[in-house]
Enzyme design. Structure first.
Site, PDB file in Angstrom:
ATOM      1  N   LYS A   1       1.336  19.695 -15.072  1.00 15.56           N
ATOM      2  CA  LYS A   1       2.591  20.318 -15.533  1.00 15.56           C
ATOM      3  C   LYS A   1       3.124  19.638 -16.784  1.00 15.56           C
ATOM      4  O   LYS A   1       3.895  20.238 -17.535  1.00 15.56           O
ATOM      5  CB  LYS A   1       3.663  20.252 -14.437  1.00 15.56           C
TER       6      LYS A   1
ATOM      7  N   HIS B   1       5.989  24.267 -15.730  1.00 18.21           N
ATOM      8  CA  HIS B   1       6.043  24.677 -14.330  1.00 18.21           C
ATOM      9  C   HIS B   1       6.037  26.207 -14.269  1.00 18.21           C
ATOM     10  O   HIS B   1       7.015  26.854 -14.625  1.00 18.21           O
ATOM     11  CB  HIS B   1       7.300  24.115 -13.677  1.00 18.21           C
TER      12      HIS B   1
ATOM     13  N   PHE C   1      11.313  24.604  -3.706  1.00 20.65           N
ATOM     14  CA  PHE C   1      12.684  24.784  -3.240  1.00 20.65           C
ATOM     15  C   PHE C   1      12.609  25.710  -2.028  1.00 20.65           C
ATOM     16  O   PHE C   1      11.829  26.667  -2.006  1.00 20.65           O
ATOM     17  CB  PHE C   1      13.551  25.424  -4.328  1.00 20.65           C
TER      18      PHE C   1
ATOM     19  N   HIS D   1       1.884  18.067  -7.345  1.00 21.44           N
ATOM     20  CA  HIS D   1       2.965  19.001  -7.673  1.00 21.44           C
ATOM     21  C   HIS D   1       3.672  18.464  -8.921  1.00 21.44           C
ATOM     22  O   HIS D   1       3.880  19.199  -9.867  1.00 21.44           O
ATOM     23  CB  HIS D   1       3.907  19.136  -6.481  1.00 21.44           C
TER      24      HIS D   1
ATOM     25  N   GLU E   1       6.825  12.544  -3.708  1.00 19.00           N
ATOM     26  CA  GLU E   1       5.398  12.903  -3.617  1.00 19.00           C
ATOM     27  C   GLU E   1       4.533  11.638  -3.586  1.00 19.00           C
ATOM     28  O   GLU E   1       3.539  11.567  -2.853  1.00 19.00           O
ATOM     29  CB  GLU E   1       4.996  13.812  -4.788  1.00 19.00           C
TER      30      GLU E   1
ATOM     31  N   CYS F   1       8.100  27.813  -5.614  1.00 13.31           N
ATOM     32  CA  CYS F   1       7.063  27.118  -6.407  1.00 13.31           C
ATOM     33  C   CYS F   1       5.725  26.990  -5.693  1.00 13.31           C
ATOM     34  O   CYS F   1       4.733  26.637  -6.317  1.00 13.31           O
ATOM     35  CB  CYS F   1       7.554  25.742  -6.798  1.00 13.31           C
TER      36      CYS F   1
END
Lengths: 409, 82
Positions: free
Chosen positions: A332, A337, A397, A300, A311, A161
């Site tokens: 997002k 995403h 990830f 994010h 976050e 990502c």
């Protein structure tokens, strides 16, 4: 040290295929999330996605279209748009000093899957001759170089990502350290295939469809958030050295003032507060800025239970008392995403925020999570703000973070 | 005109989005606008169409007629009764 500016932008997104339309839709709080239009939607458990409205035959001839995976179609179209926007006359520059860095998560997923369907489902024993060339991870960045004869450095970053933030940041370093003068940088992703969506379903990180409004299914920082919505698209920016951009009278969107990338090395999926904070701190340390200079963060903000709380804590750890004063949004919530293209698409949102002095909202945030207690610009964008420096976060990830900072000149 | 030629013209016309009648067997593949990769693609599509398998890419395929000859040869070898 050379200073690097952004002089062009191109985008294909679930909210429109120009930066202007994309940003206007973000400010209006529109959603690009809807029922997936595909012949396999009925077989899926999660039937929503953020699809781009993109017909390749409007942009490429039939033969070329048949040789490009959708991920390369998005990338090539975005690159052409960004170059046109930058008004860079390639005949006047040394093309060995112009490079392309892209990020992608799944690259030519559709081409790989089409091959497997022929082999394993249809029991055929032959694949299309272009299968390798369409599926390989470096296809999109190579196609851009081929189209324009760009012989500078050409690399593809795969850090899930955060891929495209890493690509943009590393491209910035190429110019900064003198290896190139102009870089096209960004990311592309076209993973809305049956197999890929099934794999994401298996990971149990996809948002449940909102029963009243599928478009409102992605709910970052909300107590009832249930995960991310997969999206597709691309974004590419033109980076160049400040003085040469000024010398040719280029329109300058912003300066790229900071980039940091670290790996939180804790767990393959669970982010850590310290890991995310490290990337933000590294970006600040590479810039001339102090934490209190940052006036907006494009988070994010995946809307997974884990990310949004982590976050929030990471932002508090980096920004301390300044943290509650920073407007932060997860766009997002509207465009989904985009995985390997997420950072680039959100960087375009960040650049437009600086240009228009406007902060896009986090939509679908009616029930804030007490663990996410910062200013997430709920549901309503803000115009007429004074914004000089903005940060855009991407985490991934595998643990690799990529954080960019852009500043108005 | 052979069925093979007609079918190949149709495949190429479809691929390049042009009039099949503008393509003639004496044309080189290059003249038609097909590079070596494109030629592989045309052969791949012809394999499906004629239910044959091209295992030997050594043959020199300069003109469209060369491709027609190769396909005809393979049809004869692989489907001797038809």
């Amino acid at each position: 040290m050379r200073r690097i500016v952004i002089t062009g932008m191109g985008i294909v997104s679930p909210l429109g295929n120009t930066p202007e339309i994309f940003f206007a839709n973000l400010m209006a709080g529109k959603s690009g999330v809807r029922r997936l239009q595909s012949d396999f939607t009925d077989r899926l458990d999660v039937k929503i996605a953020a699809q781009a409205d993109f017909d390749p035959l409007q942009h490429f001839n039939k033969n070329k279209t048949s040789m490009l995976d959708r991920v390369s179609q998005f990338a090539l179209y975005s690159a052409n748009q960004a170059l046109a926007d930058a008004q860079l006359d390639l005949a006047q520059v040394d093309k060995s000093r112009v490079g392309v860095y892209l990020g992608t998560g799944m690259a030519g997923a559709a081409s790989i899957e089409e091959g497997y369907v022929r082999l394993y489902r249809d029991n055929l024993d032959r694949l299309k001759p272009f299968t390798v060339l369409m599926a390989m991870n470096s296809a999109a960045s190579s196609q851009i170089a081929l189209e324009h004869g760009l012989s500078g450095p050409n690399l593809t970053y795969c850090t899930a990502c955060s891929s495209s933030n890493v690509a943009i940041g590393e491209a910035y370093r190429q110019i900064r350290h003198g290896y190139a003068d102009v870089m096209l940088a960004g990311g592309s992703e076209a993973l809305l295939t049956y197999g890929t969506i099934r794999a994401w379903e298996a990971l149990r990180t996809l948002a449940k469809e909102d029963p009243n409004d599928p478009g409102a299914s992605c709910k970052p920082f909300s107590l009832d958030r249930s995960g991310l919505v997969l999206g597709e698209g691309a974004a590419i920016v033109v980076l160049e050295e400040l003085e040469s951009a000024q010398a040719r009278g280029a329109k300058i969107y912003a300066e790229l003032t900071g980039y940091g990338s670290c790996n939180d090395s804790g767990h393959i999926t669970s982010p850590t507060v310290e890991g995310q904070a490290m990337s933000m701190r590294a970006a600040l340390a590479s810039s001339p800025l102090k934490p209190e200079d940052i006036g907006y963060i494009n988070a994010h903000g995946t809307a997974t239970v884990m990310n949004d709380a982590v976050e929030t804590a990471a932002i508090k750890s980096v920004f301390g008392e300044h943290a509650p004063k920073i407007p932060i949004s997860s766009t997002k919530s509207m465009h989904g995403h985009l995985m390997g293209a997420a950072g680039a698409v959100e960087f375009v949102a960040t650049l437009k925020a600086l240009e228009q002095q406007a902060v896009p909202p986090t939509t679908n945030l009616h029930n804030p999570d007490p663990k996410c207690d910062l200013d997430y610009v709920p549901n309503q964008g803000r115009t007429g703000v004074t914004l000089r420096h903005a940060m855009s976060n991407s985490f991934a990830f595998g643990g690799t973070g990529g954080v960019l900072i852009a500043s108005k000149i | 005109m052979s069925d093979t030629l007609q079918t190949l013209k149709k495949i190429i016309a479809e691929k390049l989005d042009r009039d099949p009648e503008s393509i003639s067997p004496e044309n080189t593949m290059e003249d038609i606008g097909l590079d070596s990769l494109d030629t592989f693609d045309v052969i791949f599509r012809a394999e499906e169409e004629f239910n044959i398998k091209v295992t030997d890419y050594q043959a020199e395929l300069k003109t469209l007629q060369d491709v027609v000859n190769l396909i005809d040869q393979l049809i004869k070898e692989q489907h001797p009764t038809t």
